[in-house]
Design an enzyme around this catalytic site. Sequence first.
Site, PDB file in Angstrom:
ATOM      1  N   ASN A 208     156.645  55.747  52.030  1.00 33.89           N
ATOM      2  CA  ASN A 208     157.064  56.441  53.262  1.00 33.89           C
ATOM      3  C   ASN A 208     158.576  56.331  53.397  1.00 33.89           C
ATOM      4  O   ASN A 208     159.242  55.695  52.582  1.00 33.89           O
ATOM      5  CB  ASN A 208     156.328  55.875  54.486  1.00 33.89           C
ATOM      6  N   ASP A 276     149.031  52.952  55.632  1.00 34.85           N
ATOM      7  CA  ASP A 276     147.688  52.758  56.199  1.00 34.85           C
ATOM      8  C   ASP A 276     146.615  52.775  55.120  1.00 34.85           C
ATOM      9  O   ASP A 276     145.561  52.177  55.277  1.00 34.85           O
ATOM     10  CB  ASP A 276     147.397  53.853  57.230  1.00 34.85           C
ATOM     11  N   LYS A 286     148.730  55.461  32.756  1.00 38.01           N
ATOM     12  CA  LYS A 286     149.287  56.650  33.411  1.00 38.01           C
ATOM     13  C   LYS A 286     148.250  57.783  33.396  1.00 38.01           C
ATOM     14  O   LYS A 286     147.666  58.083  32.339  1.00 38.01           O
ATOM     15  CB  LYS A 286     150.555  57.073  32.674  1.00 38.01           C
ATOM     16  N   PRO A 303     144.640  46.521  54.929  1.00 34.11           N
ATOM     17  CA  PRO A 303     144.485  45.579  56.041  1.00 34.11           C
ATOM     18  C   PRO A 303     145.575  45.849  57.070  1.00 34.11           C
ATOM     19  O   PRO A 303     146.706  46.190  56.702  1.00 34.11           O
ATOM     20  CB  PRO A 303     144.700  44.217  55.378  1.00 34.11           C
ATOM     21  N   ASP A 304     145.252  45.733  58.353  1.00 31.72           N
ATOM     22  CA  ASP A 304     146.266  45.876  59.402  1.00 31.72           C
ATOM     23  C   ASP A 304     146.848  44.487  59.656  1.00 31.72           C
ATOM     24  O   ASP A 304     146.216  43.639  60.302  1.00 31.72           O
ATOM     25  CB  ASP A 304     145.651  46.464  60.672  1.00 31.72           C
ATOM     26  N   PHE A 323     155.680  47.299  66.063  1.00 31.44           N
ATOM     27  CA  PHE A 323     156.443  48.534  66.204  1.00 31.44           C
ATOM     28  C   PHE A 323     155.461  49.694  66.242  1.00 31.44           C
ATOM     29  O   PHE A 323     154.367  49.603  65.701  1.00 31.44           O
ATOM     30  CB  PHE A 323     157.419  48.705  65.035  1.00 31.44           C
ATOM     31  N   LYS A 337     148.223  51.455  71.377  1.00 31.85           N
ATOM     32  CA  LYS A 337     148.355  50.691  70.125  1.00 31.85           C
ATOM     33  C   LYS A 337     148.496  49.212  70.424  1.00 31.85           C
ATOM     34  O   LYS A 337     147.924  48.367  69.753  1.00 31.85           O
ATOM     35  CB  LYS A 337     149.586  51.205  69.362  1.00 31.85           C
TER      36      LYS A 337
HETATM   37  N1  CTP Z   1     151.121  47.602  60.717  1.00 35.82           N
HETATM   38  C1  CTP Z   1     150.650  46.543  59.943  1.00 35.82           C
HETATM   39  N2  CTP Z   1     149.735  46.785  58.960  1.00 35.82           N
HETATM   40  C2  CTP Z   1     149.267  48.026  58.738  1.00 35.82           C
HETATM   41  C3  CTP Z   1     149.742  49.111  59.521  1.00 35.82           C
HETATM   42  C4  CTP Z   1     150.680  48.862  60.497  1.00 35.82           C
HETATM   43  O1  CTP Z   1     151.080  45.413  60.141  1.00 35.82           O
HETATM   44  N3  CTP Z   1     148.396  48.224  57.780  1.00 35.82           N
HETATM   45  C5  CTP Z   1     152.056  47.317  61.809  1.00 35.82           C
HETATM   46  C6  CTP Z   1     153.439  47.872  61.628  1.00 35.82           C
HETATM   47  O2  CTP Z   1     154.288  46.933  60.989  1.00 35.82           O
HETATM   48  C7  CTP Z   1     153.856  48.139  63.053  1.00 35.82           C
HETATM   49  C8  CTP Z   1     152.565  48.486  63.750  1.00 35.82           C
HETATM   50  O3  CTP Z   1     151.540  47.952  62.924  1.00 35.82           O
HETATM   51  O4  CTP Z   1     154.354  46.973  63.680  1.00 35.82           O
HETATM   52  C9  CTP Z   1     152.296  49.928  64.023  1.00 35.82           C
HETATM   53  O5  CTP Z   1     152.387  50.712  62.895  1.00 35.82           O
HETATM   54  P1  CTP Z   1     152.098  52.285  62.986  1.00 35.82           P
HETATM   55  O6  CTP Z   1     152.186  52.838  61.615  1.00 35.82           O
HETATM   56  O7  CTP Z   1     152.920  52.907  64.051  1.00 35.82           O
HETATM   57  O8  CTP Z   1     150.617  52.299  63.514  1.00 35.82           O
HETATM   58  P2  CTP Z   1     149.266  52.499  62.810  1.00 35.82           P
HETATM   59  O9  CTP Z   1     148.420  51.297  63.000  1.00 35.82           O
HETATM   60  O10 CTP Z   1     149.482  52.908  61.396  1.00 35.82           O
HETATM   61  O11 CTP Z   1     148.632  53.685  63.658  1.00 35.82           O
HETATM   62  P3  CTP Z   1     148.820  55.270  63.530  1.00 35.82           P
HETATM   63  O12 CTP Z   1     149.128  55.538  62.086  1.00 35.82           O
HETATM   64  O13 CTP Z   1     147.520  55.785  63.974  1.00 35.82           O
HETATM   65  O14 CTP Z   1     149.926  55.648  64.454  1.00 35.82           O
END
Ligand code: CTP
Length: 398
Positions: A208, A276, A286, A303-304, A323, A337
């Site tokens: 990204n 995500d 490859k 994992p989040d 964030f 969120k």
């Molecule tokens: N984050 C994380 N791990 C992930 C995805 C996100 O730790 N797998 C954290 C980011 O570092 C940030 C926050 O979650 O602090 C929000 O990230 P964002 O991309 O805005 O949110 P998403 O959970 O991806 O939700 P969406 O894509 O639906 O907006």
Amino acid sequence: MLSSKHILLIIGGGIAAYKSLELIRRLRERGATVTPVLTRAGSEFVTPLSVSALAGVEVHSDLFDLTKEAEMGHIQLSRSADLLVVAPGTADLMAKMAQGRADDLASTLLLATDTPVLIAPSMNVRMWDHPATQRNVAALKGDGASFVGPNEGDMACGEYGPGRMAEPMEIVAAIDAALGNGPLKGKRILVTSGPTHEPIDPVRYIANRSSGAQGTAIGAALARLGAEVVFVTGPADVAPPEGVEVVKVQSAAQMLDAVTAALPVDAGVFAAAVADWRVASESNSKIKKKNGQLPVLEFAENPDILAQVSQMKEGRPGLVVGFAAETDDVIANATAKRARKGCDWIVANDVSPETGIMGGTENDVMLISQGGAEDWPRMSKAAVAERLAQKIADVLAG
Ligand code: CTP
């Protein structure tokens, strides 16, 4: 508390130069060594004799010839100093610094070193408010300089407003903070930063546009306030901050491992733009083009990391800051969120392409906490970092 610290003090040409005499006394009382440098304009306000009498050493001034060996040695001295303090920081000195000019001893010393710099601005309110000065301040902050003041109040020129140099004891406190004796001394803080790269095969990945600029600025600001910072970063464009423990990772899974290994911490700031999704089964070789056949990538959810840390039953950091990068309904999405992930604060920003925020030097954020949304004015990423670090310090120290 400043014993064995060496401060190189540059005294610019402003009426507040007399306060710098007091500053020298306060610094020496605390055990610091002060090497004074008086600009030509500075010597119109205080005499070299008073400065050297208080500092207990010879004062260096612009009248010295930079080609002299003794003055070359002085450049070395500026590099060996623990901190360069510019007080008073005049509009002219700051403009020179912002432009990287080196046409006198003070500006040469400032350019010829990578020692941290603290500036105590002092000038007429209109000069401070002028867009040129504000541009210079933003540029200097972007270069990593820290500031103390200016304060608001009656000025020697008869006007009122921001422009008064900070008081000597305020400058001493800022010096303490700049030297790592700040309010976050003894606190361990984790920062995640940058994008993640999710491999498709040995040569391709999904990424990204995160540059890591905001994460680096936050790591640097926390370290300036004295925190021990563990900086877990994906492959970012912007280099990690100086003076922090850096852990480099590529993927979200590696970032989670590094974050878990860094715990326990007093606070966690999750500024990384974590992907995500990852490709469910990364190919070991490859993927080759096959006549007319398009490859099909199957995704798996990453994992989040923020949610996992926020929802820890045991050992959760005292403060968890996430964030939210949004393109629509920023407050509503970020508030939802925050609740969903379980963090304490969310720093929300609008990353629509027209804002120029992703990959840019400025940010326009909204701080969402239990108390609601706090709208911050658009400012440099360095200034956002400073304000956030100060807020974190208020919570952890309080
Ligand atoms: N984050 C994380 N791990 C992930 C995805 C996100 O730790 N797998 C954290 C980011 O570092 C940030 C926050 O979650 O602090 C929000 O990230 P964002 O991309 O805005 O949110 P998403 O959970 O991806 O939700 P969406 O894509 O639906 O907006």
